[in-house]
Design a protein around this motif. Structure first.
Motif, mmCIF file in Angstrom:
data_model
loop_
_atom_site.group_PDB
_atom_site.id
_atom_site.type_symbol
_atom_site.label_atom_id
_atom_site.label_comp_id
_atom_site.label_asym_id
_atom_site.label_seq_id
_atom_site.Cartn_x
_atom_site.Cartn_y
_atom_site.Cartn_z
ATOM 1 N N VAL A 107 0.864 -1.180 0.000
ATOM 2 C CA VAL A 107 0.000 0.000 0.000
ATOM 3 C C VAL A 107 0.902 1.233 0.000
ATOM 4 O O VAL A 107 1.724 1.400 0.901
ATOM 5 C CB VAL A 107 -0.938 0.021 1.223
ATOM 6 C CG1 VAL A 107 -1.733 1.318 1.261
ATOM 7 C CG2 VAL A 107 -1.875 -1.186 1.190
ATOM 8 N N VAL A 108 0.757 2.068 -1.026
ATOM 9 C CA VAL A 108 1.542 3.295 -1.139
ATOM 10 C C VAL A 108 0.674 4.461 -0.672
ATOM 11 O O VAL A 108 -0.462 4.625 -1.142
ATOM 12 C CB VAL A 108 2.017 3.522 -2.585
ATOM 13 C CG1 VAL A 108 2.803 4.825 -2.686
ATOM 14 C CG2 VAL A 108 2.867 2.348 -3.056
ATOM 15 N N LEU A 109 1.196 5.249 0.247
ATOM 16 C CA LEU A 109 0.488 6.409 0.772
ATOM 17 C C LEU A 109 1.223 7.678 0.349
ATOM 18 O O LEU A 109 2.459 7.724 0.349
ATOM 19 C CB LEU A 109 0.410 6.346 2.299
ATOM 20 C CG LEU A 109 -0.255 5.112 2.905
ATOM 21 C CD1 LEU A 109 -0.154 5.144 4.420
ATOM 22 C CD2 LEU A 109 -1.715 5.013 2.466
ATOM 23 N N ARG A 110 0.475 8.692 0.013
ATOM 24 C CA ARG A 110 1.084 9.974 -0.335
ATOM 25 C C ARG A 110 0.260 11.106 0.270
ATOM 26 O O ARG A 110 -0.954 10.980 0.458
ATOM 27 C CB ARG A 110 1.170 10.143 -1.852
ATOM 28 C CG ARG A 110 -0.167 10.384 -2.541
ATOM 29 C CD ARG A 110 -0.011 10.585 -4.042
ATOM 30 N NE ARG A 110 -1.282 10.975 -4.662
ATOM 31 C CZ ARG A 110 -1.451 11.191 -5.961
ATOM 32 N NH1 ARG A 110 -0.427 11.008 -6.794
ATOM 33 N NH2 ARG A 110 -2.632 11.563 -6.445
ATOM 34 N N LEU A 147 3.813 0.643 2.575
ATOM 35 C CA LEU A 147 3.542 -0.372 3.578
ATOM 36 C C LEU A 147 3.374 -1.730 2.902
ATOM 37 O O LEU A 147 2.885 -1.810 1.771
ATOM 38 C CB LEU A 147 2.259 -0.030 4.355
ATOM 39 C CG LEU A 147 2.147 1.385 4.930
ATOM 40 C CD1 LEU A 147 0.787 1.576 5.589
ATOM 41 C CD2 LEU A 147 3.257 1.665 5.924
ATOM 42 N N VAL A 148 3.765 -2.775 3.611
ATOM 43 C CA VAL A 148 3.515 -4.134 3.148
ATOM 44 C C VAL A 148 2.677 -4.829 4.212
ATOM 45 O O VAL A 148 2.933 -4.687 5.417
ATOM 46 C CB VAL A 148 4.831 -4.900 2.893
ATOM 47 C CG1 VAL A 148 5.691 -4.973 4.135
ATOM 48 C CG2 VAL A 148 4.547 -6.294 2.341
ATOM 49 N N THR A 149 1.638 -5.532 3.791
ATOM 50 C CA THR A 149 0.702 -6.084 4.764
ATOM 51 C C THR A 149 0.050 -7.353 4.229
ATOM 52 O O THR A 149 -0.054 -7.556 3.019
ATOM 53 C CB THR A 149 -0.387 -5.049 5.109
ATOM 54 O OG1 THR A 149 -1.256 -5.575 6.109
ATOM 55 C CG2 THR A 149 -1.203 -4.682 3.889
ATOM 56 N N HIS A 153 -7.912 -5.578 4.885
ATOM 57 C CA HIS A 153 -8.678 -4.346 5.056
ATOM 58 C C HIS A 153 -8.483 -3.397 3.873
ATOM 59 O O HIS A 153 -7.478 -3.455 3.163
ATOM 60 C CB HIS A 153 -8.256 -3.637 6.338
ATOM 61 C CG HIS A 153 -8.433 -4.463 7.580
ATOM 62 N ND1 HIS A 153 -7.943 -5.732 7.722
ATOM 63 C CD2 HIS A 153 -9.035 -4.186 8.764
ATOM 64 C CE1 HIS A 153 -8.236 -6.209 8.919
ATOM 65 N NE2 HIS A 153 -8.893 -5.280 9.571
ATOM 66 N N GLU A 154 -9.460 -2.476 3.724
ATOM 67 C CA GLU A 154 -9.336 -1.465 2.685
ATOM 68 C C GLU A 154 -8.219 -0.484 3.053
ATOM 69 O O GLU A 154 -7.744 -0.456 4.192
ATOM 70 C CB GLU A 154 -10.664 -0.726 2.483
ATOM 71 C CG GLU A 154 -11.015 0.294 3.546
ATOM 72 C CD GLU A 154 -11.576 -0.299 4.816
ATOM 73 O OE1 GLU A 154 -11.933 0.481 5.710
ATOM 74 O OE2 GLU A 154 -11.646 -1.543 4.913
ATOM 75 N N ALA A 159 -4.112 2.356 6.484
ATOM 76 C CA ALA A 159 -3.365 3.586 6.756
ATOM 77 C C ALA A 159 -3.575 4.055 8.194
ATOM 78 O O ALA A 159 -2.623 4.449 8.874
ATOM 79 C CB ALA A 159 -3.781 4.680 5.775
ATOM 80 N N GLN A 160 -4.823 3.998 8.672
ATOM 81 C CA GLN A 160 -5.086 4.441 10.039
ATOM 82 C C GLN A 160 -4.459 3.500 11.056
ATOM 83 O O GLN A 160 -3.949 3.938 12.091
ATOM 84 C CB GLN A 160 -6.596 4.535 10.277
ATOM 85 C CG GLN A 160 -6.974 5.115 11.635
ATOM 86 C CD GLN A 160 -6.420 6.514 11.835
ATOM 87 O OE1 GLN A 160 -6.562 7.381 10.977
ATOM 88 N NE2 GLN A 160 -5.784 6.743 12.977
ATOM 89 N N LEU A 161 -4.473 2.216 10.751
ATOM 90 C CA LEU A 161 -3.871 1.249 11.662
ATOM 91 C C LEU A 161 -2.374 1.495 11.795
ATOM 92 O O LEU A 161 -1.815 1.376 12.894
ATOM 93 C CB LEU A 161 -4.125 -0.169 11.161
ATOM 94 C CG LEU A 161 -3.739 -1.323 12.094
ATOM 95 C CD1 LEU A 161 -4.502 -1.229 13.405
ATOM 96 C CD2 LEU A 161 -4.003 -2.662 11.423
ATOM 97 N N TYR A 162 -1.720 1.877 10.722
ATOM 98 C CA TYR A 162 -0.291 2.165 10.822
ATOM 99 C C TYR A 162 -0.049 3.478 11.560
ATOM 100 O O TYR A 162 0.894 3.584 12.343
ATOM 101 C CB TYR A 162 0.354 2.219 9.439
ATOM 102 C CG TYR A 162 1.862 2.324 9.535
ATOM 103 C CD1 TYR A 162 2.635 1.190 9.784
ATOM 104 C CD2 TYR A 162 2.508 3.538 9.426
ATOM 105 C CE1 TYR A 162 4.010 1.274 9.909
ATOM 106 C CE2 TYR A 162 3.885 3.641 9.556
ATOM 107 C CZ TYR A 162 4.627 2.503 9.795
ATOM 108 O OH TYR A 162 5.988 2.593 9.935
#
Length: 310
Positions: A107-110, A147-149, A153-154, A159-162
């Motif tokens: 999961v890539v977050l920006r 992130l790698v998971t 979950h969506e 993202a919130q869990l991290y």
């Protein structure tokens, strides 16, 4: 669980991971966490493979290797980005890095950087020049994380869990910066371990006491110690009576007085019923009051007896 202090050059996850798996092995499966989270030091083949072997989901951050950066560049061009909360956007893909045994969900977050940037140009080693980059609608700059998971979950929940991981790490930051965990160094590892355990024990007792005073929130030592400790007292005896007069200079002295009276009343009640309660039951009464925010008035019950470590 036993607190273990390792040498200063043994900070990588490969040194701490064995302790994690040993702890989980001692717990009944029903008491295992929902998942394990870790920073980029934990995003390795060894840790992910072990989590998959144990059947526990994981959520780790990845290092920015060349292939990870290539993945980010590809998604920046082609992906459909969705809301990931708190100003972040997210997109996902499947990634298999060199050394990995299998492909895994990434999961890539920006998040867009809106403020102006100060850039240091280091082309000339003799002189550093500081320039200011003004961001316009035509110039969009993002900060990003990968992130790698194994969680299903969506993206928003992942993202919130991290992000919630930071709350779990705050006590360790407090222990190091406010309680001296990072303030002693000696070549004698035995003395380091001894002092680390004393510090952790003191921190635990103080945190529980402060929770008795204010169960609605966690108050760090930098504010709770001046509030609840810095109060000179005077002991006087007259006419067969002993009086302790406390002079509190804090602006919240009224709240401190009321809180201390409530704690005293609670301990007096507990002492009157102490003969009917075992030491373990008294301890759980204390914990139930300190953690009332999370228990919603329920009383904690002692867990099943854990097997002794091998």
């Amino acid at each position: 669980m036993t607190l273990t202090v390792l040498d200063g050059n043994q900070t990588a996850s490969k040194y701490s991971a064995p302790g994690l798996w040993e702890l989980l092995a001692r717990l009944p499966r029903a008491h295992w966490p929902l998942c394990i989270r870790g920073d980029r030091d934990w995003g390795t083949q060894a840790n992910m493979a072990r989590a998959e072997q144990e059947g526990i989901p994981y959520l780790f951050k990845l290092r920015m290797t060349s292939k990870v950066k290539q993945t980010v560049e590809r998604l920046m061009r082609d992906a459909e980005w969705c809301d990931a909360g708190q100003g972040w956007q997210g997109a996902e893909t499947t990634l298999r890095l060199s050394g990995w045994s299998r492909a895994r969900r990434a999961v890539v977050l920006r998040r867009r950087i809106k403020a102006d940037l100060a850039v240091v140009e280091q082309g000339d080693p003799e002189q550093l020049r500081l320039s200011f980059a003004e961001l316009t609608d035509e110039t969009i700059v993002y900060e990003y994380a990968v992130l790698v998971t194994s969680l299903p979950h969506e993206i928003l929940s992942v993202a919130q869990l991290y992000r919630d991981r930071a709350d779990a790490e705050n006590p360790f930051d407090e222990l190091k910066n406010h309680w001296g965990w990072g303030g002693f160094t000696t070549r004698d590892i035995k003395r380091c371990r001894f002092m680390a355990r004393i510090t952790a024990l003191t921190y635990n007792w103080w945190s529980l006491f402060v929770r008795l005073a204010d169960p609605t929130r966690h108050t760090e030592a930098i504010t709770s110690r001046p509030l609840l400790l810095s109060a000179p007292a005077r002991l006087t005896r007259h006419g067969g009576q002993t009086r302790l007069t406390i002079s509190h200079p804090h602006a919240e002295a009224g709240w401190v007085e009321a809180t201390c009276r409530e704690i005293t009343a609670f301990f007096n009640t507990l002492r009157r019923t102490a003969e009917q309660l075992s030491p373990l039951q008294r301890w759980y009464r204390l914990l139930s009051r300190a953690l009332v925010k999370y228990l919603n008035g329920r009383q904690l019950q002692p867990p099943a007896v854990l097997p002794a470590p091998a």
